[in-house]
Design an enzyme around this catalytic site. Structure first.
Site, PDB file in Angstrom:
ATOM      1  N   ASP A 144       5.042 -11.692   1.874  1.00  0.00           N
ATOM      2  CA  ASP A 144       5.747 -11.148   0.719  1.00  0.00           C
ATOM      3  C   ASP A 144       6.333 -12.297  -0.088  1.00  0.00           C
ATOM      4  O   ASP A 144       7.306 -12.934   0.306  1.00  0.00           O
ATOM      5  CB  ASP A 144       6.822 -10.175   1.187  1.00  0.00           C
ATOM      6  CG  ASP A 144       6.192  -8.885   1.711  1.00  0.00           C
ATOM      7  OD1 ASP A 144       5.763  -8.075   0.876  1.00  0.00           O
ATOM      8  OD2 ASP A 144       6.096  -8.726   2.931  1.00  0.00           O
ATOM      9  N   THR A 145       5.715 -12.531  -1.232  1.00  0.00           N
ATOM     10  CA  THR A 145       5.937 -13.731  -2.029  1.00  0.00           C
ATOM     11  C   THR A 145       5.616 -13.399  -3.475  1.00  0.00           C
ATOM     12  O   THR A 145       4.922 -12.425  -3.746  1.00  0.00           O
ATOM     13  CB  THR A 145       5.006 -14.861  -1.527  1.00  0.00           C
ATOM     14  OG1 THR A 145       5.325 -15.156  -0.166  1.00  0.00           O
ATOM     15  CG2 THR A 145       5.113 -16.132  -2.352  1.00  0.00           C
TER      16      THR A 145
END
Length: 546
Positions: free
Chosen positions: A356-357
């Protein structure tokens, strides 16, 4: 193709959330430069996309301008706390660093230091004129007034809020997470609900008035450290005060007449360049994009590059990493020669999970370009949000290992193995392609896909982003005994069958699978001056320009 490539000549921003892209575009239209627009974009996306990033996470930058032979690189990742020792974790009775909770929040957040260091460079070297407070204005407004939850971030469907998963999920067990991201009845926010973060608005407002010192040396650091230490954590006020973002030398390899740049260790930029270094020894014009031969070659190149990464990658202040040898032409040739066209090679089972970026790309009219990546590691990071701050802290330090023989072993004030990378391709002393993606272990793979499809297969940025992707590894399920080649369902049946015949363990995902990452790219046509931008339909992104 689901979207057209965005075309513009005066400036362009691409990010994984449309509101964030608009914040950056507003700054460009007001005369701001690429760095200023990137900060505004990054601040907004930290508010509107909290599952993927936060001011409690880290970021890394590549910053370039026409006429320079290479971009500048900025490492704004945090170091582990001064109390982060193997003995401390052993006393807690754990054999590995937990993904959630106070022991997971063991590195200082670097995001705000990255924004400020880049801003100072903008003012000092690029003649930036935008006020610091103006760059955070949209983010503060969205945090205070609220934003609608998008369909891609409907919290009911995220593993992070799965109440049945008591270890990794069930983030509503943490009071501040429940307060900010659940309804009064305790159910997670759903698409269309309004997400408000008043505590975060106050924190951002303090930062907008006082700069990064408000975060690292004021009440915010005091509140964060106090809650962590009261619950067995390892970050102190002194750790926050000692934090710095650092300008570092980028690493590079040649590719088809270009120079590909990426970030050095402690990031896995060496793996992204390692893949390209192997592909240099193959003529992709003889291999059809999307064929079994294409996916086989890409998967085998990934395995070879990841073997180097897994052996060596850590904080270079603690280990002498032989980057020059690992990215040499001779080493790439040896790796390429070892790839067998008729069978799949075994690979080590990486321990990376999570992705998650957010990645942000900006190009302005003055020839400045930014490739920026920002993250909290897993969705919502550690799950820890110290009361009154609105800041959810990353769990990046879960990648440290509690094995004293490992290069990546936990030690105080050390940067861990980091998945975050940002890419640029230069040609003739100027950036031509700005690119990146979210996706943990998928980042080097998707970067290679974007570069190969734009440079070798002459696709537009949007075509390259939307084309079916793969993910070689074990990222989806660490309980698996080995690695798998994950393919989007759009890959042809005959291709899948041939890959299985070659020995690949195949897992098919949905057609536009979120786990393949949210990629973005901006290609600059040096002949016409046209900027060509793409954003990923797998997320909520938009490429916008004027």
């Amino acid at each position: 193709m689901t979207r057209p490539t965005t075309l513009a000549m005066n400036g362009m921003v691409t990010s994984p959330h449309y509101l964030a892209s608009q914040s950056g575009l507003r700054i460009l239209r007001q005369g701001g430069n690429a760095i200023e627009a990137a900060i505004a974009t990054a601040a907004t996306v930290a508010v509107v996309y909290p599952q993927a990033n936060s001011i409690g996470g880290d970021n890394f930058w590549l910053i370039a301008r026409d006429g320079q032979s290479a971009p500048l690189a900025l490492n704004a990742s945090g170091r582990s706390g001064s109390k982060a020792t193997l003995a401390h974790y052993r006393e807690q009775g754990v054999s590995a660093i937990p993904a959630r909770g106070y022991l997971a929040a063991n590195t200082v957040p670097g995001v705000v230091s990255g924004w400020e260091a880049a801003y100072q460079h903008s003012v000092g070297k690029l003649g930036g004129k935008m006020a610091w407070s103006e760059l955070l204005e949209d983010a503060i407004g969205y945090a205070r007034s609220g934003v609608p939850v998008s369909s891609h971030q409907d919290l009911r469907g995220l593993v992070d809020f799965n109440a049945a998963d008591k270890g990794f999920g069930n983030l509503q067990r943490f009071p501040e997470m429940k307060k900010h991201f659940c309804k009064p009845d305790g159910s997670p926010l759903r698409a269309g609900d309004v997400m408000r973060q008043s505590d975060l608005a106050a924190t951002l407002e303090a930062i907008s008035k006082e700069g990064a010192k408000a975060f690292y040396k004021g009440d915010i650091a005091r509140m964060i450290a106090a809650e962590l230490l009261d619950n067995g954590g390892v970050l102190t006020r002194e750790d926050f005060a000692a934090h710095t973002a650092d300008w570092v030398d980028p690493i590079s390899v040649p590719y088809r007449g270009y120079t590909a740049f990426n970030l050095p260790p402690n990031t896995q930029g060496m793996a992204a360049l390692g893949i390209l270094n192997i592909l240099n020894h193959f003529d992709l014009s003889r291999i059809e994009d999307g064929s079994a031969g294409f996916y086989h070659l890409m998967a085998e190149a990934v395995k070879a590059a990841f073997a180097d990464r897994d052996e060596w990658l850590t904080d270079p202040a603690f280990v002498d990493i032989p980057i020059e040898r690992l990215l040499s032409r001779a080493h790439g040739k040896a790796q390429a020669d070892a790839i067998k066209q008729s069978t799949s090679a075994a690979s080590s089972a990486s321990v990376i999970k999570g992705g998650d970026t957010v990645w942000i790309g900006v190009v302005d009219q003055q020839g400045n370009s930014v490739s920026l990546i920002q993250s909290v590691c897993d969705g919502f990071g550690s799950g820890i949000m110290p009361a009154g701050t609105g800041v959810h802290l990353q769990n990046r330090g879960k990648y440290f290992v509690l094995d004293e023989t490992s290069a990546n072993r936990l030690q105080p004030r050390k940067r861990c193995f980091h998945t975050l990378i940002a890419g640029m391709l230069f040609k003739d002393g100027a950036p031509e392609l700005v690119y990146g993606t979210m996706g943990g272990e998928g980042q080097p793979q998707t970067q290679a896909a974007v570069v190969a499809r734009i440079i070798d297969y002459k696709m537009s940025p949007q075509q390259a982003i939307e084309a079916p992707r793969w993910l070689q590894g074990r990222m989806l399920d660490l309980s698996q005994p080995g690695t798998m080649l994950n393919l989007e369902g759009r890959v042809r049946d005959d291709v899948v069958l041939e890959l299985m015949r070659l020995g690949h363990r195949i897992n098919l995902t949905p057609d536009y699978s979120d786990i393949m990452g949210h990629a973005g790219a901006i290609l600059i046509d040096r002949t016409t001056g046209v900027m060509k931008g793409g954003a990923d339909p797998r997320g909520d992104g938009a490429a916008v320009g004027f």
